[in-house]
Design a protein around this motif. Structure first.
Motif, PDB file in Angstrom:
ATOM      1  N   GLU A 124       1.040  -1.171  -0.172  1.00  0.00           N
ATOM      2  CA  GLU A 124      -0.470   0.024   0.122  1.00  0.00           C
ATOM      3  C   GLU A 124       0.760   1.296   0.424  1.00  0.00           C
ATOM      4  OE1 GLU A 124      -2.930  -0.686   3.189  1.00  0.00           O
ATOM      5  OE2 GLU A 124      -4.144  -1.662   2.213  1.00  0.00           O
ATOM      6  N   VAL A 125       1.757   1.476   0.691  1.00  0.00           N
ATOM      7  CA  VAL A 125       3.417   2.520   0.910  1.00  0.00           C
ATOM      8  C   VAL A 125       4.272   2.724  -0.177  1.00  0.00           C
ATOM      9  CG1 VAL A 125       4.160   3.970   2.727  1.00  0.00           C
ATOM     10  CG2 VAL A 125       1.937   2.861   3.445  1.00  0.00           C
ATOM     11  N   SER A 126       4.944   1.542   0.454  1.00  0.00           N
ATOM     12  CA  SER A 126       5.833   1.871  -0.769  1.00  0.00           C
ATOM     13  C   SER A 126       5.341   1.399  -2.159  1.00  0.00           C
ATOM     14  CB  SER A 126       7.264   0.595   0.036  1.00  0.00           C
ATOM     15  OG  SER A 126       7.101  -0.092  -0.804  1.00  0.00           O
ATOM     16  N   GLY A 127       4.979   1.299  -2.347  1.00  0.00           N
ATOM     17  CA  GLY A 127       5.497  -0.029  -3.464  1.00  0.00           C
ATOM     18  C   GLY A 127       5.936  -1.364  -3.877  1.00  0.00           C
ATOM     19  N   VAL A 128       6.655  -1.376  -2.860  1.00  0.00           N
ATOM     20  CA  VAL A 128       7.678  -2.632  -3.644  1.00  0.00           C
ATOM     21  C   VAL A 128       7.239  -4.041  -3.682  1.00  0.00           C
ATOM     22  CG1 VAL A 128       9.717  -3.788  -3.149  1.00  0.00           C
ATOM     23  CG2 VAL A 128       9.494  -1.372  -2.643  1.00  0.00           C
ATOM     24  N   GLY A 129       6.072  -4.488  -3.496  1.00  0.00           N
ATOM     25  CA  GLY A 129       5.204  -5.670  -2.783  1.00  0.00           C
ATOM     26  C   GLY A 129       4.266  -5.583  -4.582  1.00  0.00           C
ATOM     27  N   ASP A 130       4.011  -6.098  -5.010  1.00  0.00           N
ATOM     28  CA  ASP A 130       2.335  -6.566  -6.268  1.00  0.00           C
ATOM     29  C   ASP A 130       1.627  -7.326  -6.135  1.00  0.00           C
ATOM     30  OD1 ASP A 130       4.313  -5.359  -7.779  1.00  0.00           O
ATOM     31  OD2 ASP A 130       5.614  -7.094  -7.100  1.00  0.00           O
ATOM     32  N   VAL A 131       1.423  -7.823  -4.813  1.00  0.00           N
ATOM     33  CA  VAL A 131       0.532  -8.446  -4.968  1.00  0.00           C
ATOM     34  C   VAL A 131       0.408  -8.987  -3.173  1.00  0.00           C
ATOM     35  CG1 VAL A 131      -1.092 -11.105  -5.347  1.00  0.00           C
ATOM     36  CG2 VAL A 131       0.440  -9.881  -6.650  1.00  0.00           C
ATOM     37  N   PHE A 132      -0.857  -8.432  -3.110  1.00  0.00           N
ATOM     38  CA  PHE A 132      -1.295  -8.727  -1.382  1.00  0.00           C
ATOM     39  C   PHE A 132      -1.859  -9.943  -1.227  1.00  0.00           C
ATOM     40  CE2 PHE A 132      -4.084  -8.262   2.252  1.00  0.00           C
ATOM     41  CZ  PHE A 132      -2.731  -7.681   3.304  1.00  0.00           C
ATOM     42  N   VAL A 133      -1.679 -11.097  -0.434  1.00  0.00           N
ATOM     43  CA  VAL A 133      -2.967 -12.033  -0.333  1.00  0.00           C
ATOM     44  C   VAL A 133      -2.927 -12.503   1.610  1.00  0.00           C
ATOM     45  CG1 VAL A 133      -2.546 -12.932  -2.491  1.00  0.00           C
ATOM     46  CG2 VAL A 133      -1.289 -13.685  -0.244  1.00  0.00           C
ATOM     47  N   THR A 134      -4.097 -12.613   1.401  1.00  0.00           N
ATOM     48  CA  THR A 134      -3.751 -12.758   3.225  1.00  0.00           C
ATOM     49  C   THR A 134      -4.000 -14.756   3.790  1.00  0.00           C
ATOM     50  OG1 THR A 134      -6.277 -13.819   2.830  1.00  0.00           O
ATOM     51  CG2 THR A 134      -6.667 -11.489   3.118  1.00  0.00           C
ATOM     52  N   SER A 135      -3.510 -15.614   2.968  1.00  0.00           N
ATOM     53  CA  SER A 135      -3.134 -16.517   3.742  1.00  0.00           C
ATOM     54  C   SER A 135      -1.889 -17.393   2.394  1.00  0.00           C
ATOM     55  CB  SER A 135      -3.939 -17.618   3.449  1.00  0.00           C
ATOM     56  OG  SER A 135      -4.565 -18.184   2.117  1.00  0.00           O
ATOM     57  N   GLU A 136      -1.072 -17.936   2.866  1.00  0.00           N
ATOM     58  CA  GLU A 136       0.024 -18.724   1.987  1.00  0.00           C
ATOM     59  C   GLU A 136      -0.643 -19.924   1.095  1.00  0.00           C
ATOM     60  OE1 GLU A 136       3.577 -20.503   3.199  1.00  0.00           O
ATOM     61  OE2 GLU A 136       2.357 -20.035   4.569  1.00  0.00           O
ATOM     62  N   GLU A 137      -2.192 -20.194   0.923  1.00  0.00           N
ATOM     63  CA  GLU A 137      -2.584 -21.217  -0.203  1.00  0.00           C
ATOM     64  C   GLU A 137      -2.774 -20.290  -0.958  1.00  0.00           C
ATOM     65  OE1 GLU A 137      -2.996 -21.314   3.045  1.00  0.00           O
ATOM     66  OE2 GLU A 137      -2.710 -23.425   3.802  1.00  0.00           O
ATOM     67  N   GLU A 138      -3.655 -18.724  -0.874  1.00  0.00           N
ATOM     68  CA  GLU A 138      -3.621 -18.080  -1.824  1.00  0.00           C
ATOM     69  C   GLU A 138      -2.897 -17.500  -2.536  1.00  0.00           C
ATOM     70  OE1 GLU A 138      -5.502 -14.282  -0.256  1.00  0.00           O
ATOM     71  OE2 GLU A 138      -6.037 -13.511  -2.378  1.00  0.00           O
ATOM     72  N   GLY A 139      -1.759 -17.355  -1.476  1.00  0.00           N
ATOM     73  CA  GLY A 139      -0.082 -16.384  -2.275  1.00  0.00           C
ATOM     74  C   GLY A 139      -0.005 -17.468  -3.341  1.00  0.00           C
ATOM     75  N   ILE A 140       0.204 -18.745  -3.476  1.00  0.00           N
ATOM     76  CA  ILE A 140       0.128 -19.892  -3.791  1.00  0.00           C
ATOM     77  C   ILE A 140      -0.320 -20.596  -5.543  1.00  0.00           C
ATOM     78  CG2 ILE A 140       0.614 -22.504  -4.206  1.00  0.00           C
ATOM     79  CD1 ILE A 140       1.937 -22.895  -1.583  1.00  0.00           C
ATOM     80  N   GLN A 141      -1.451 -19.970  -4.697  1.00  0.00           N
ATOM     81  CA  GLN A 141      -2.402 -20.157  -6.714  1.00  0.00           C
ATOM     82  C   GLN A 141      -2.378 -18.831  -7.059  1.00  0.00           C
ATOM     83  OE1 GLN A 141      -4.364 -22.420  -7.538  1.00  0.00           O
ATOM     84  NE2 GLN A 141      -5.203 -21.082  -9.571  1.00  0.00           N
ATOM     85  N   LYS A 142      -1.929 -17.716  -6.392  1.00  0.00           N
ATOM     86  CA  LYS A 142      -1.284 -16.474  -6.985  1.00  0.00           C
ATOM     87  C   LYS A 142      -0.469 -16.708  -7.987  1.00  0.00           C
ATOM     88  CE  LYS A 142      -4.084 -13.598  -5.983  1.00  0.00           C
ATOM     89  NZ  LYS A 142      -5.272 -12.192  -6.883  1.00  0.00           N
ATOM     90  N   ILE A 143       1.171 -17.573  -7.998  1.00  0.00           N
ATOM     91  CA  ILE A 143       1.784 -18.157  -9.016  1.00  0.00           C
ATOM     92  C   ILE A 143       1.231 -18.510 -10.326  1.00  0.00           C
ATOM     93  CG2 ILE A 143       3.982 -18.882  -9.198  1.00  0.00           C
ATOM     94  CD1 ILE A 143       4.362 -18.858  -5.850  1.00  0.00           C
ATOM     95  N   LYS A 144       0.494 -19.281  -9.818  1.00  0.00           N
ATOM     96  CA  LYS A 144      -0.338 -20.404 -10.478  1.00  0.00           C
ATOM     97  C   LYS A 144      -0.594 -19.202 -12.071  1.00  0.00           C
ATOM     98  CE  LYS A 144      -0.429 -24.669  -8.451  1.00  0.00           C
ATOM     99  NZ  LYS A 144      -1.229 -25.189  -7.567  1.00  0.00           N
ATOM    100  N   ASP A 145      -1.827 -18.143 -11.225  1.00  0.00           N
ATOM    101  CA  ASP A 145      -2.389 -17.624 -12.517  1.00  0.00           C
ATOM    102  C   ASP A 145      -1.113 -16.041 -12.670  1.00  0.00           C
ATOM    103  OD1 ASP A 145      -4.581 -18.729 -10.855  1.00  0.00           O
ATOM    104  OD2 ASP A 145      -4.781 -16.663  -9.711  1.00  0.00           O
ATOM    105  N   TYR A 146       0.119 -15.875 -12.044  1.00  0.00           N
ATOM    106  CA  TYR A 146       0.327 -15.278 -13.111  1.00  0.00           C
ATOM    107  C   TYR A 146       1.043 -15.498 -13.907  1.00  0.00           C
ATOM    108  CZ  TYR A 146       4.975 -12.136 -13.495  1.00  0.00           C
ATOM    109  OH  TYR A 146       5.399 -11.214 -13.796  1.00  0.00           O
ATOM    110  N   LEU A 147       1.821 -17.054 -13.968  1.00  0.00           N
ATOM    111  CA  LEU A 147       2.162 -18.131 -14.937  1.00  0.00           C
ATOM    112  C   LEU A 147       1.176 -18.015 -16.089  1.00  0.00           C
ATOM    113  CD1 LEU A 147       4.470 -20.627 -13.182  1.00  0.00           C
ATOM    114  CD2 LEU A 147       5.860 -18.854 -14.728  1.00  0.00           C
TER     115      LEU A 147
END
Lengths: 71, 515
Positions: free
Chosen positions: B218-241
Motif C-alpha cells: 500500500e505504501v512503498s510500492g515494492v510489493g505487487d500482490v497482497f494475499v491473506t494466506s499462503e494457499e492464496e499466494g501459491i494459487q497466485k503464482i499459478k495464475d500469474y504464470l
C-alpha cells in the motif's frame, strides 16, 4: 480516531458532511476541484465526524487533514 | 534376526530423514504460527510428479541442518517446467550458510541454462553471520544471487512468494523479482530489522510497520500482490504464470476464449460525456476482457492508474488504464513508476499492451516538482517508447498534455490509436486553456455575468477546435469506434499485430533511462 487526508492538492468545491454525522466506509465526504476535475474524497473507514477542518474555497495540499472521525 | 542395512537402504533412510526437514520443536512452532512448512508449500505449488531435487545432501554430515535450510527443485506447474528455491524456516530459521548460497546460485543457473521460470519461496532470517567469510564476500557467495537475478531479469520470469521474513541483503531476492506476492502478517522485507533500527538510529517500530505485507503493497510500492494466506499466494503464482511464456523468446500461452463478465453493449452508458465527472474504469475493463482473466499488479498502490494482465479472446494482454475515480486519474510520481515497471514487464515477455486513456495529464504544483515528477514522467514516456510489443491505445475520454504521450498516443508508435466518440484530445482541458490564453481579457471584464459569458464562449470555441472528428479528419487518430464495438475491434487488431517483429532500434548498449 481517524484523520481523513486530502489525496491531492486542490480547492474544496463541496463539503458533504457536518460534525456529528455518521459516515460509512466509502461514503463521499468532499469534492475537491483539482486539475479542472471534480474529485470525490471518500472515507476509507466509518465513524462519526468530529471535526471538519476546511470549507468551500479553501486550498488544500496533498496530505492535509480535512476531516477527523471518531470511532 | 537382524539384517545389516544395505548401502542403498542407508542412503534412502537418510534422504527420507532430510525430507522431514528441521527439528520437531521448530516445525511445531511454525505450525502454531499458522504457517506452512517448506515442503508443504512445494507440494501445493508443484504437480505431484516429476520432481527432481539437487543438493538434498547439502551439509548432511552436520546435525540438524537438513538440505542446509533450502530446497531447490525442478518441477512442473500445470505441466510447465519451473525451477524453485524454497527456504526452510525449520532449519536454523531458513538462514544461509555457504552451501545454502551455492544451492540457490545453482538453481538460478539451471533456470538460465534451461530458460525456464524461477520461483523463490522466501522465508529466511538471512546470512549466518558466523559463516560470513565463506558465504558473504566472494565470487560465488550471496552477492552472486542478486547479480544473477539482474542478469536473468527479462530473460525468464522471476516470481517471489514472500511468506516469511526477508532481511537485509536477503530482501533483494524479492525485490529483484518481476512480481512479489506478499502474505499478510507473515511476509516482511526490510534492509534493517526493527532491532537493528533501534540500536543504530533509535527508531522504535514493529516488523509490520517496518516492512510488512501491507506496508509494501500500500505504501512503498515494492510489493505487487497482497494475499491473506499462503494457499492464496501459491494459487497466485499459478495464475500469474498463466499469462507468461517460459522465457523471453516465446509467446505467452493462449487460453480458451471467453465472453466478458459484463456486457460490452453497456459501455456507452458507463462513460459520462462530461469530462469532469469521474467514473470507474474497472467497469470498462470488465466489458473488454475475457471473464475470469484478471491479474492485477500493485492494485493497492497508486490506484489512479490500473495495471493488470488479462486475456482478450484467449490471448494475454497487459492493460494500463487511467482510473478517473481516484485522484481524477491524474498521473503522479508513483503512478508513473507503476506504469513504467509494468510496461517493461510486458515488453520483456512479449505481452501486447492495451492503453485505456482518460487522463487530465501529469500533476502540477510545487509538491510534485520537489518529488521529481519530471524525472518520473520521463521514465514512463521512456518505457512506452522502448516497448516493441503490439501496442494499442484507446482514447476513452480525455487525453490532455503529456498524459497523451505517456499513454502511448500517436507520437509513441502505437500500432493503432483509436478513439471513442467521447474522446477529447488536447494540450489541456478547455477550462485551463481559456484561462491561459485569455487571462488578461478575462481579468479586464468587470461584470461577473459578462465575464462568465465570455469564458463560456471561448470554451465552446476551444471544444470545437479540438473536436475529435477534426482529429479523425486529419488522421491524428487511426479510427473511431462506438464504445460497444471496442472489444471486437481490439480482438481483430491484436490478431493482425501479433506477429509484429518489433520496430528497428538504433544499435547501442542501452539507453540512459531516468529512474
Amino acid at each position: 480516531m481517524a484523520e481523513i487526508i486530502s489525496p491531492m492538492a486542490g480547492v474544496v468545491a463541496e463539503v458533504k458532511v457536518n460534525p456529528g454525522d455518521k459516515v460509512e466506509p466509502g461514503q463521499e465526504l468532499f469534492i475537491i476541484e483539482s486539475m479542472k476535475m471534480m474529485i470525490p474524497l471518500e472515507a476509507d473507514k466509518g465513524g462519526v465526524v468530529k471535526e471538519v477542518k476546511v470549507g468551500v474555497g479553501d486550498f488544500v495540499n496533498e496530505g492535509d487533514v480535512v476531516v477527523v472521525l471518531e470511532d | 534376526m537382524s539384517e545389516k542395512k544395505t548401502k542403498g537402504q542407508i542412503l534412502w533412510e537418510l534422504k527420507e530423514k532430510i525430507k522431514q526437514m528441521g527439528p520437531e520443536r521448530h516445525k511445531k512452532r511454525i505450525k502454531e504460527q499458522g504457517k506452512l512448512l517448506c515442503r508443504e508449500r512445494l507440494q501445493l505449488l508443484l504437480d505431484p510428479e516429476p520432481i527432481v531435487e539437487d543438493g538434498i545432501l547439502a551439509n548432511c554430515l552436520a546435525e540438524e541442518l537438513p538440505a542446509d535450510g533450502v530446497v531447490t527443485v525442478l518441477g512442473k506447474i500445470n505441466g510447465r517446467d519451473v525451477c524453485v528455491m524454497a527456504n526452510d524456516f525449520s532449519v536454523k530459521a531458513g538462514s544461509w550458510g555457504p552451501r545454502t548460497v551455492e544451492k540457490i546460485i545453482r538453481i538460478q543457473e539451471t533456470a538460465m541454462r534451461l530458460r525456464i521460470p524461477m520461483i523463490y519461496l522466501v522465508d529466511s532470517a538471512g546470512l549466518r553471520i558466523t559463516d560470513q567469510i565463506y558465504c558473504f564476500p566472494g565470487r560465488r557467495h550471496a552477492g552472486r544471487i542478486f547479480h544473477l537475478q539482474a542478469l536473468m531479469s527479462g530473460m525468464v520470469p522471476q516470481i517471489c512468494l514472500l511468506s516469511g521474513p526477508s532481511a537485509a541483503g536477503g530482501a533483494y531476492i524479492p525485490t529483484f523479482c518481476d512480481v512479489i506476492i506478499c502474505v499478510d502478517k507473515f511476509g516482511a522485507m526490510y534492509l534493517g530489522s526493527p532491532r537493528m533500527a533501534e540500536v543504530t538510529i533509535g527508531e522504535k517500530v514493529t516488523i509490520e510497520e517496518m516492512g510488512g505485507a501491507r506496508l509494501h503493497c500500500e505504501v512503498s510500492g515494492v510489493g505487487d500482490v497482497f494475499v491473506t494466506s499462503e494457499e492464496e499466494g501459491i494459487q497466485k503464482i499459478k495464475d500469474y504464470l498463466s499469462y507468461f511464456p517460459q522465457h523471453c523468446f516465446e509467446k505467452p500461452p493462449v487460453a480458451e476464449p471467453k465472453e466478458p463478465e459484463k456486457d460490452p453493449a453497456e459501455l456507452e452508458k458507463i462513460i459520462p460525456e462530461n469530462q469532469n465527472v469521474p467514473f470507474d474504469m474497472y467497469e470498462v475493463i470488465w466489458r473488454i476482457i475475457d471473464a475470469g482473466s484478471w491479474f492485477e499488479m500493485k492494485a493497492l498502490w497508486a490506484k489512479e492508474i490500473i495495471t493488470g494482465f488479462a486475456r482478450i479472446n484467449g490471448k494475454p494482454v497487459g492493460i494500463i488504464a487511467n482510473q478517473p475515480k481516484v485522484k481524477g486519474g491524474v498521473l503522479f510520481v508513483d503512478s508513473a513508476d507503476k506504469a513504467c515497471r509494468f510496461i517493461r514487464l510486458c515488453d520483456a515477455f512479449n505481452i501486447p499492451i492495451l492503453f485505456l486513456m482518460d487522463v487530465p495529464g501529469f500533476m502540477i504544483g510545487s509538491a510534485v516538482e520537489r518529488e521529481g515528477i519530471l524525472r518520473h514522467g520521463c521514465k514512463m514516456l521512456y518505457a512506452v517508447s522502448e516497448a516493441t510489443v503490439p501496442k494499442i491505445s484507446v482514447v476513452v475520454r480525455k487525453a490532455y498534455g503529456a498524459g497523451l504521450y505517456a499513454m502511448c498516443g500517436p507520437s509513441h508508435e502505437p500500432d493503432a490509436c483509436i478513439a471513442l466518440p467521447t474522446a477529447l484530445v488536447a494540450v489541456m482541458g478547455p477550462e485551463a486553456a481559456v484561462n491561459a490564453v485569455f487571462y488578461n481579457e478575462i481579468q479586464a471584464i468587470q461584470d461577473p455575468k459578462e465575464r462568465f459569458k465570455f469564458v463560456k464562449e471561448k470554451q465552446d470555441e476551444y471544444r470545437e477546435q479540438v473536436d475529435i472528428y477534426k482529429l479523425a479528419n486529419d488522421l491524428v487518430i487511426d479510427d473511431m469506434v462506438p464504445a460497444w464495438e471496442l472489444r471486437s475491434e481490439l480482438i481483430k487488431r491484436f490478431a493482425f499485430y501479433e506477429n509484429k517483429p518489433g520496430e528497428l532500434r538504433y544499435p547501442k548498449k542501452h539507453g540512459v533511462m531516468q529512474v
